[in-house]
Design a protein around this motif. Sequence first.
Motif, short mmCIF file in Angstrom:
data_model
loop_
_atom_site.label_atom_id
_atom_site.label_comp_id
_atom_site.label_asym_id
_atom_site.label_seq_id
_atom_site.Cartn_x
_atom_site.Cartn_y
_atom_site.Cartn_z
N ARG A 439 0.85 -1.20 0.00
CA ARG A 439 0.00 0.00 0.00
C ARG A 439 0.89 1.26 0.00
NH1 ARG A 439 -3.05 -3.11 -1.76
NH2 ARG A 439 -5.12 -3.69 -1.02
N GLY A 440 1.24 1.76 1.17
CA GLY A 440 2.02 2.99 1.20
C GLY A 440 3.48 2.75 0.86
N ALA A 441 4.12 3.79 0.36
CA ALA A 441 5.56 3.72 0.13
C ALA A 441 6.13 5.13 0.29
CB ALA A 441 5.87 3.18 -1.26
N ALA A 442 7.16 5.24 1.11
CA ALA A 442 7.81 6.54 1.32
C ALA A 442 9.24 6.45 0.77
CB ALA A 442 7.83 6.90 2.79
N PHE A 443 9.64 7.49 0.07
CA PHE A 443 10.89 7.47 -0.66
C PHE A 443 11.85 8.50 -0.07
CE2 PHE A 443 7.66 5.67 -3.23
CZ PHE A 443 8.25 4.75 -4.09
N GLY A 444 13.09 8.10 0.19
CA GLY A 444 14.06 9.04 0.73
C GLY A 444 15.37 8.34 1.02
N ASP A 451 21.60 7.89 -2.27
CA ASP A 451 20.64 7.26 -3.17
C ASP A 451 19.31 7.06 -2.45
OD1 ASP A 451 21.12 5.00 -1.58
OD2 ASP A 451 22.59 4.19 -3.00
N VAL A 452 18.29 6.78 -3.23
CA VAL A 452 16.94 6.76 -2.68
C VAL A 452 16.57 5.37 -2.17
CG1 VAL A 452 14.49 7.13 -3.19
CG2 VAL A 452 16.20 8.66 -4.13
N ASP A 453 16.22 5.30 -0.91
CA ASP A 453 15.73 4.07 -0.29
C ASP A 453 14.20 4.18 -0.19
OD1 ASP A 453 18.55 3.33 0.40
OD2 ASP A 453 18.34 5.09 1.68
N VAL A 454 13.56 3.07 0.16
CA VAL A 454 12.10 3.07 0.17
C VAL A 454 11.60 2.32 1.40
CG1 VAL A 454 10.01 2.57 -1.16
CG2 VAL A 454 12.18 2.89 -2.36
N VAL A 455 10.65 2.93 2.10
CA VAL A 455 9.96 2.20 3.17
C VAL A 455 8.58 1.83 2.64
CG1 VAL A 455 9.12 2.24 5.54
CG2 VAL A 455 11.20 3.48 4.93
N VAL A 456 8.27 0.55 2.71
CA VAL A 456 7.01 0.06 2.17
C VAL A 456 6.11 -0.38 3.31
CG1 VAL A 456 5.92 -1.71 0.71
CG2 VAL A 456 8.14 -0.74 0.06
N ALA A 457 4.88 0.10 3.30
CA ALA A 457 3.90 -0.30 4.31
C ALA A 457 2.92 -1.27 3.67
CB ALA A 457 3.17 0.93 4.83
N ASN A 458 2.90 -2.48 4.20
CA ASN A 458 2.01 -3.51 3.67
C ASN A 458 0.73 -3.61 4.49
OD1 ASN A 458 3.56 -4.71 1.47
ND2 ASN A 458 5.02 -5.28 3.08
N ASN A 459 -0.35 -3.89 3.83
CA ASN A 459 -1.61 -4.16 4.51
C ASN A 459 -1.53 -5.56 5.10
OD1 ASN A 459 -4.48 -5.46 4.36
ND2 ASN A 459 -4.88 -3.28 4.23
N ASP A 460 -1.86 -5.67 6.39
CA ASP A 460 -1.78 -6.96 7.07
C ASP A 460 -0.43 -7.63 6.88
OD1 ASP A 460 -4.00 -7.43 8.65
OD2 ASP A 460 -5.24 -8.06 6.96
N GLY A 461 0.62 -6.85 7.06
CA GLY A 461 1.95 -7.42 6.87
C GLY A 461 3.00 -6.49 7.45
N ALA A 516 4.38 10.07 3.05
CA ALA A 516 5.15 11.31 2.99
C ALA A 516 6.61 10.98 2.71
CB ALA A 516 5.02 12.07 4.31
N ASN A 517 7.22 11.78 1.84
CA ASN A 517 8.56 11.49 1.35
C ASN A 517 9.59 12.49 1.88
OD1 ASN A 517 7.65 9.39 -0.62
ND2 ASN A 517 6.53 11.13 -1.46
N ASP A 518 10.84 12.13 1.67
CA ASP A 518 11.99 12.98 1.99
C ASP A 518 11.87 14.29 1.19
OD1 ASP A 518 14.51 14.03 2.40
OD2 ASP A 518 15.60 12.23 1.74
N PRO A 519 11.91 15.44 1.88
CA PRO A 519 11.79 16.69 1.11
C PRO A 519 13.07 17.08 0.38
CG PRO A 519 12.07 17.16 3.45
CD PRO A 519 11.97 15.67 3.32
N ARG A 520 14.18 16.44 0.71
CA ARG A 520 15.44 16.80 0.05
C ARG A 520 15.40 16.38 -1.42
NH1 ARG A 520 19.57 13.83 3.98
NH2 ARG A 520 17.99 12.23 3.62
N VAL A 521 16.15 17.09 -2.23
CA VAL A 521 16.22 16.78 -3.65
C VAL A 521 17.53 16.05 -3.90
CG1 VAL A 521 16.36 17.76 -5.96
CG2 VAL A 521 14.83 18.79 -4.27
N LEU A 522 17.41 14.86 -4.46
CA LEU A 522 18.60 14.06 -4.72
C LEU A 522 18.68 13.85 -6.23
CD1 LEU A 522 19.56 11.03 -2.51
CD2 LEU A 522 20.33 11.29 -4.84
N VAL A 523 19.76 14.27 -6.83
CA VAL A 523 19.86 14.25 -8.29
C VAL A 523 21.05 13.41 -8.72
CG1 VAL A 523 19.91 15.67 -10.37
CG2 VAL A 523 18.99 16.63 -8.25
#
Lengths: 574, 434
Positions: A439-444, A451-461, A516-523
């Motif tokens: 379901r949810g995913a936050a990027f930062g 580099d960009v990592d990801v936190v993933v929120a799973n439903n019932d998991g 909600a994601n990391d507000p920093r800009v990574l290029v």
Amino acid sequence: MFFPSRHSRPSCFSCLLCLWLLPACNRTPAASPSTNEADWFTDRAAAAGLDFVHVSGASGKFHQTEIMPPGVALFDYDNDGDLDVFVVQSQTGGSRLYRNDLQIGADGTRTLHFTDVTEASRIKTNGYGMGVAAGDVNNDGCVDLYLTYFGRNQLWRNNCDGTFSDVSKASGVDDGGWSVSASFFDYDRDGWLDLYVGHYLKYSLEGSMPCLGMSGRPDYCLPSAYQPETGHLYHNNRNGTFTDVTDAAGIREFGPALGVIAADFNGDGWTDFYVANDGRENQLWINQHDGTFKNTALLSGSALPADGRAEASMGVDAGDFDNDGDEDLFMTELTAQGNNLYVNDGRGSFEDGSVRSSLGPASLGYTGFGAAWSDFDNDGWLDLLTVNGAVVAGEPTLLRQRKQLFRNLGPSADSGHAPRFEDVSARAGNVFQLLEIGRGAAFGDVDNDGDVDVVVANNDGPVRLLVNNIGSKNHWIGLRLIGGGRDLLGARVEIIRETAPTLWRRSRTDGSYASANDPRVLVGLGASQAAPDVRVHWPDGRTEKWTKVPIDRYTTLTQGERPVAPKPGTGGGE
Amino acid sequence: MKRITLLAILIAGCSRSPQTKLPPVSLPDVSPVVQSTAREQLRSAYSALDAKIKNAATPAADLGNSYGEMGRLLMAAEFTVAAEPYFQNAEALAPSDMRWPYYLGHVYRVRGDAVRSAAAFERALRLAPSDEATLVWLGDAYLNQDRAAPARDMLAKALSANPRSVAALYRLGRAAQLDRDYPHAIEYFERGLSIDPRASILRYPLAMAYREAGQLEQAEAQLRQRGDADVGPVDPLMRQLDALLDTAAVFEKRAIDASKTGDWKTAAAYLRKAVELEPNDAALRHKLGTALSMAGDARAALEQLEAAVRAAPENVDARFNLAQVLVSNGRLDEAITQFLDVVKRSPKDLDARFELAEALRMGRRPKEAVPHYEFILKADRGRADAQFGYAMALAGAGRFAEAREELKEGRKVHPERPEFGQALARLAAGDPRR
């Protein structure tokens, strides 16, 4: 008008209600498949102490609410320079705040560890949680949290001392009903973050209508079984309160909103916003510079996909995937619909590029939720990651799905020079083989390695922390764009490179799904070691330019540090 | 129920090849299927198949047909994953029957597997080269894989087989759009709409094609007429699935089909069957009430709509329809009560507010109607019916000067509506309520 809803029958909700009242679940998360450093991404949630497991409270009654959460936030609540994690739970008191205790060794080695600081933070969530948005609403330099619910939403003011205060009612943004995604942005250029709260369906457990398939098998309903709820645009009064200006702003059309993203879509320097609706036309609200908005989605080509069929848009993001200086839209859809890419011509007019880019065909077998544009390999082209999981219970084998990673291959002659994407999930790591209800995913950049990592929120998991192992092998620049003591969400940056085209990126926390994601800009800069110049287009319309910004590190750019330069083509700047 | 699993064991015999290895099949857990009729249909069909599998003398074609029939039943019951091996076995045992790869194509299509869907439709097409439905769905699968050229070939053949195939024209338009060939896209979409103007799904892509061709006025005109009435090909094999199960949902689907042709009596009859199977379903009763109303049986319609509102008081659509039927039966006070409830629950529902205002005005309560008209006109000043009603309510409330101004403005803004001028004349004659 005739036959507006699917087949239904009455239901009971007591089981779900009971589960809400239970304390947070401490089930041990299922282990990821074996990890390998050579993988592009490695799940380090359990090892780093992110032990959260979402509990939907599903009772077999097919309550519509139970398949939609949860969201997750990446934000630096304690201003110590690394991203902390807030994960939404769907039971009272269950949402958790984890402090990032990142340690960086002398040799650059990163050791991630998270500590559950929910109790110390005094955040007490109350009800059936859906999502989260992050932004500094009072310009005190500390990021506040807005939590969406099936029920009354909450605004938690960050006290800048590790604790939060519940200002939901006093601030006036404690919407009831059912909302999922929200977005903080400064639509009137007054330097204070306003808020749009997307609402989903008019739904009550008492009036719940589990729908029956052709065989009479109960399942979750289509959203068309219910009326959409009215979303809300709140103006920040600069005194801790907000005013609901929805009607005054001319926002009078609403769909079942699941995703919200704010950006300047028509290049006029004012922030617009886009609402992704489930099963109805999406809306593109263009800022009219006078406190009002106009929905231009239909003629702009962003309301529906090219075939004219309304799809189940859920997660959404805006980014310049083709490096032509404007914000392109991506949104996730249901199985057999395929995700959508709407390519911006720079003036807020869009062409459906879903098929041509391969993003549509490659996602037909998935129901997508959280998603964002991110340059995972730092090659200068925005890639995409989607987290997937179906919304029908019918055949269990279809419910849990894999995540997908799409690599931007850059322009090619056979695609009319528009970039195409390749589904590289199979090469991206074992975590991409897990079958889950994403379901949810936050990027930062959780480990601050560029580099960009990801936190993933799973439903019932369990929650997953996808640590990026490949991005930092290329060069990059990281930017924090601040003014008035806070991240200036909506600020756009031009990365002016000597030997390659200019790149455009944006600071934001919104987008994805309920997250909600990391507000920093990574290029990403690829193999180039040349320090680029950076021109920042601040949300208030002014621009500033920095020369030779150092690479492979984060740099804070503060508004007003440089002489004000006129904005090219507008004569503006002041 | 314990999951029953069967292996399709190779049985040596004169009718089946010992080399044929068939994938295993199983009956999915049908216990969640709440309607016993459907449950029993699935179980008995499976038992019949099981008996044939165990009988080594069953001819291959007969067994293939039984696998296929079981697959069809599962597909009708939306067990698409479970249906797949049945169709695979049917195709293996009866390779000359185009139905089995055809259904497999649909199984993969609904799961979003465009590659396997196309492959299955290709096999079906080899057995039935001019079948319109197969050609259209194969074209569709190609389009979903960004293969516009072979899609065009298939769709052109479908159009040859049926020159009035709006489904083929719609997809040919989409293929032209993919190629950015907007003049041809416009031509295909316009042709489709000339054959079936109700195919409103074509309006949005047509609008986009006009936009790209620089014809913004035509684009906006098409957008105003957009809708979601989709167009599939003439598809007898898929239609057969609709008749396989006797469930409330199937009866409801048949009712919807009947309502589309204006046959409200048949629609009501199917919905009665559905309500018999699901008597507590408020949405079904709402639909039955609406169908009965359309069929002219106001008394029975009221009975069903009242039951729907009792079962689901928050269902504003049912309440709205109930109020409408009450109005048509002259029961204005009761209708007003229902409309008030709808407006209370959905304050921004302008249609409900308009009906409420009209009912109040008809019920000689013009003063109460006035604020509702004002609310509507504040939200949508261009609404002629509300402006006229407002003027008449003002007149009814004795506010003649204001009524006159509204009518004058209405006559000016809506010259196509003669009632403004007529009412103005009556007002001038001193009898505004005649």
